[in-house]
Design an enzyme around this catalytic site. Sequence first.
Site, PDB file in Angstrom:
ATOM      1  N   ASP A  73      64.286  27.637  12.169  1.00 14.62           N
ATOM      2  CA  ASP A  73      64.403  26.473  11.414  1.00 14.62           C
ATOM      3  C   ASP A  73      63.857  25.152  12.012  1.00 14.62           C
ATOM      4  OD1 ASP A  73      65.329  28.166   9.348  1.00 14.62           O
ATOM      5  OD2 ASP A  73      67.367  27.747   9.975  1.00 14.62           O
ATOM      6  N   LYS A 102      58.398  25.147  11.600  1.00 16.51           N
ATOM      7  CA  LYS A 102      57.416  25.805  11.562  1.00 16.51           C
ATOM      8  C   LYS A 102      56.523  25.831  10.504  1.00 16.51           C
ATOM      9  CE  LYS A 102      59.913  29.680  12.355  1.00 16.51           C
ATOM     10  NZ  LYS A 102      61.259  28.999  12.435  1.00 16.51           N
ATOM     11  N   HIS A 135      60.433  29.153   5.123  1.00 15.71           N
ATOM     12  CA  HIS A 135      59.536  28.176   5.889  1.00 15.71           C
ATOM     13  C   HIS A 135      59.181  27.289   4.622  1.00 15.71           C
ATOM     14  CE1 HIS A 135      58.002  31.035   9.232  1.00 15.71           C
ATOM     15  NE2 HIS A 135      59.413  30.871   9.278  1.00 15.71           N
TER      16      HIS A 135
HETATM   17  P1  GDP Z   1      61.144  26.747   9.646  1.00 11.12           P
HETATM   18  O1  GDP Z   1      61.807  27.940   9.160  1.00 11.12           O
HETATM   19  O2  GDP Z   1      60.895  26.570  11.156  1.00 11.12           O
HETATM   20  O3  GDP Z   1      59.885  26.853   9.107  1.00 11.12           O
HETATM   21  O4  GDP Z   1      61.846  25.235   9.040  1.00 11.12           O
HETATM   22  P2  GDP Z   1      62.788  25.259   7.672  1.00 11.12           P
HETATM   23  O5  GDP Z   1      61.732  25.119   6.683  1.00 11.12           O
HETATM   24  O6  GDP Z   1      63.836  26.362   7.355  1.00 11.12           O
HETATM   25  O7  GDP Z   1      63.624  24.048   7.934  1.00 11.12           O
HETATM   26  C1  GDP Z   1      63.079  22.734   8.155  1.00 11.12           C
HETATM   27  C2  GDP Z   1      63.394  21.707   6.959  1.00 11.12           C
HETATM   28  O8  GDP Z   1      63.163  20.398   7.763  1.00 11.12           O
HETATM   29  C3  GDP Z   1      62.649  21.733   6.094  1.00 11.12           C
HETATM   30  O9  GDP Z   1      63.338  21.243   4.849  1.00 11.12           O
HETATM   31  C4  GDP Z   1      61.346  20.816   6.130  1.00 11.12           C
HETATM   32  O10 GDP Z   1      61.060  20.357   4.731  1.00 11.12           O
HETATM   33  C5  GDP Z   1      62.258  19.853   6.983  1.00 11.12           C
HETATM   34  N1  GDP Z   1      61.355  19.107   8.002  1.00 11.12           N
HETATM   35  C6  GDP Z   1      59.971  19.589   8.526  1.00 11.12           C
HETATM   36  N2  GDP Z   1      59.823  18.677   9.451  1.00 11.12           N
HETATM   37  C7  GDP Z   1      60.604  17.610   9.163  1.00 11.12           C
HETATM   38  C8  GDP Z   1      60.665  16.235   9.953  1.00 11.12           C
HETATM   39  O11 GDP Z   1      59.849  16.005  10.741  1.00 11.12           O
HETATM   40  N3  GDP Z   1      61.573  15.427   9.339  1.00 11.12           N
HETATM   41  C9  GDP Z   1      62.459  15.696   8.553  1.00 11.12           C
HETATM   42  N4  GDP Z   1      63.299  14.749   8.180  1.00 11.12           N
HETATM   43  N5  GDP Z   1      62.403  16.857   8.031  1.00 11.12           N
HETATM   44  C10 GDP Z   1      61.493  17.826   8.340  1.00 11.12           C
HETATM   45  P1  IMO Z   2      63.107  30.823  10.078  1.00  8.26           P
HETATM   46  O1  IMO Z   2      61.817  31.971  10.020  1.00  8.26           O
HETATM   47  C1  IMO Z   2      67.211  30.559  11.449  1.00  8.26           C
HETATM   48  C2  IMO Z   2      69.439  34.233  11.856  1.00  8.26           C
HETATM   49  C3  IMO Z   2      70.589  34.545  11.066  1.00  8.26           C
HETATM   50  C4  IMO Z   2      71.514  35.327  11.993  1.00  8.26           C
HETATM   51  C5  IMO Z   2      70.413  36.243  12.785  1.00  8.26           C
HETATM   52  C6  IMO Z   2      70.321  37.560  12.311  1.00  8.26           C
HETATM   53  O2  IMO Z   2      63.243  30.401   8.847  1.00  8.26           O
HETATM   54  O3  IMO Z   2      63.396  30.225  11.330  1.00  8.26           O
HETATM   55  P2  IMO Z   2      68.736  38.495  10.363  1.00  8.26           P
HETATM   56  O4  IMO Z   2      68.995  38.582   8.880  1.00  8.26           O
HETATM   57  O5  IMO Z   2      67.372  38.315  10.768  1.00  8.26           O
HETATM   58  O6  IMO Z   2      69.183  40.057  10.789  1.00  8.26           O
HETATM   59  O7  IMO Z   2      70.050  37.782  10.951  1.00  8.26           O
HETATM   60  O8  IMO Z   2      69.392  35.417  12.708  1.00  8.26           O
HETATM   61  N1  IMO Z   2      68.125  33.826  11.424  1.00  8.26           N
HETATM   62  C7  IMO Z   2      67.474  32.872  11.336  1.00  8.26           C
HETATM   63  N2  IMO Z   2      67.831  31.628  11.522  1.00  8.26           N
HETATM   64  N3  IMO Z   2      65.931  30.609  10.771  1.00  8.26           N
HETATM   65  C8  IMO Z   2      65.481  31.993  10.372  1.00  8.26           C
HETATM   66  O9  IMO Z   2      64.150  32.122   9.906  1.00  8.26           O
HETATM   67  C9  IMO Z   2      66.385  33.033  10.569  1.00  8.26           C
HETATM   68  N4  IMO Z   2      66.280  34.600  10.261  1.00  8.26           N
HETATM   69  C10 IMO Z   2      67.439  34.938  10.769  1.00  8.26           C
HETATM   70  O10 IMO Z   2      71.185  33.447  10.425  1.00  8.26           O
HETATM   71  O11 IMO Z   2      72.236  34.513  12.719  1.00  8.26           O
HETATM   72 MG    MG Z   3      63.500  28.364   8.051  1.00  9.98          MG
END
Ligand code: GDP
Ligand code: IMO
Ligand code: MG
Length: 424
Positions: free
Chosen positions: A13, A16, A41
């Site tokens: 999270d 990416k 994502h």
């Molecule tokens: P990922 O799994 O790595 O793609 O990340 P996620 O999408 O799960 O979580 C990142 C969150 O932060 C999302 O809600 C994005 O829209 C938000 N986000 C990404 N970059 C920024 C940033 O620079 N600032 C803020 N405030 N939010 C961001």
């Molecule tokens: P993105 O791509 C954050 C965590 C789960 C749990 C552990 C194992 O959005 O960054 P699983 O279901 O994979 O067997 O769970 O990994 N986990 C993540 N945490 N971001 C993710 O994906 C995750 N995918 C799995 O919360 O701790």
């Molecule tokens: Mg994520």
Amino acid sequence: MPAIVLVGAQWGDEGKGKITDLLADQMDMVVRYQGGDNAGHTVVDGDQEFRFHLIPSGILYPHITPVIANGVVVNPKVLIEEIEGLEAKEISTEKLLVSCDAHLVMPYHLILDGARELKLGKAKIGTTRKGIGPAYADKAARTGLRVQDMLDMKIFREKLETALVEKNAILTKLYGLDPLDAEEIIENYGGYAKELKGFIADTSLVINKALDEDKNVFFEGAQGTLLDLDHGTYPFVTSSSPVAGGVCVGAGIGPKRIDKVLGVVKAYVTRVGSGPFPTELNNAVGDALRESGGEYGTTTGRPRRCGWFDAVILRYAARINGLTGVVVTKIDVLSQFSSLKICMGYKYKGKVYKDFPSHQTIIHKCVPIYEELEGWAESLADITEYEDLPEAAKKYLARIEELGGVPIEMVSVGPKRRQIIMMR
Ligand code: GDP
Ligand code: IMO
Ligand code: MG
């Protein structure tokens, strides 16, 4: 720069999705090489927010070929829903390719994921319950079903019936659950096969061809380095290899083809699920980070655990992935604090650890050693030039760069595409 890898350098999270979407502009192909629909994502495109689970974040650009490679575990039902969701928004999924070698997430994987977690009780991993662990376990045990098996339902039936002998025994005898019916699964997966047939391809061949033609190929990691099966905080990890090395196996390319490895870090740290987290803040600061950063799981909606930036982790991610550059996201979220902390090392039983400790007890019990830095009050949300950042923010970034030992290439100041500072 034809082959670029983007990995999460913390516990997932990190943002990416946003960075992949941003760079997809300059790419020809975006490839997912591991994980499954445990990933979430987020991409913000104008007024619209997209949450991708299996489909690569580059799909919003018509010139991109999105590829789900062999290392991904595919839940076909989720994939079809994702395709339909995009088509409903008039986003073409025509170019999407799915590897014939990717393993399928089966109904029993989902049930077993939940049942195992329930049985573990307090010791649970806190999985996303998407069946990821059980699916990869079957892959390693050589009892998995692959995407190509859906192309011949006779083979599919044979493999499924063999698998169900064991799975049904576990479901009924160990967990006291109902057995699964092969016919129902065959009917459902037969239907999925019809819908997905046109997307199935030998993706390693396609990716290597693209690289031969000097096309720009982007490998979008899911999860993060500390969730890696080998290098993460085992057993509180996912069951795939999110690290850069996972690209070669998960997409079928040789290691020498990779030109650049970008690691994404948040300007603080979050984690969903159980497991050690040295800089975690179970206090008002942690709560403030969660609320202003919107730190709730994209896939499960669970509140994310929050803590200060950890340079030990960044150095570790740099080592394991061979990072050539770093992207810092969500620095805008830090604007509220008058002072900030960066963890430089861990202390355990009087000893200082500057490198990420390999022994689990140390990671669980260590105390972070912090360096305190000045905060800034200004909003960073509209800044797109490094020069315009407040001095304190520049110092914070410089310290991350110094302690991590890897140059920062981009700094994200908000979820939107335009909210980015290009450093180099
Ligand atoms: P990922 O799994 O790595 O793609 O990340 P996620 O999408 O799960 O979580 C990142 C969150 O932060 C999302 O809600 C994005 O829209 C938000 N986000 C990404 N970059 C920024 C940033 O620079 N600032 C803020 N405030 N939010 C961001
Ligand atoms: P993105 O791509 C954050 C965590 C789960 C749990 C552990 C194992 O959005 O960054 P699983 O279901 O994979 O067997 O769970 O990994 N986990 C993540 N945490 N971001 C993710 O994906 C995750 N995918 C799995 O919360 O701790
Ligand atoms: Mg994520």
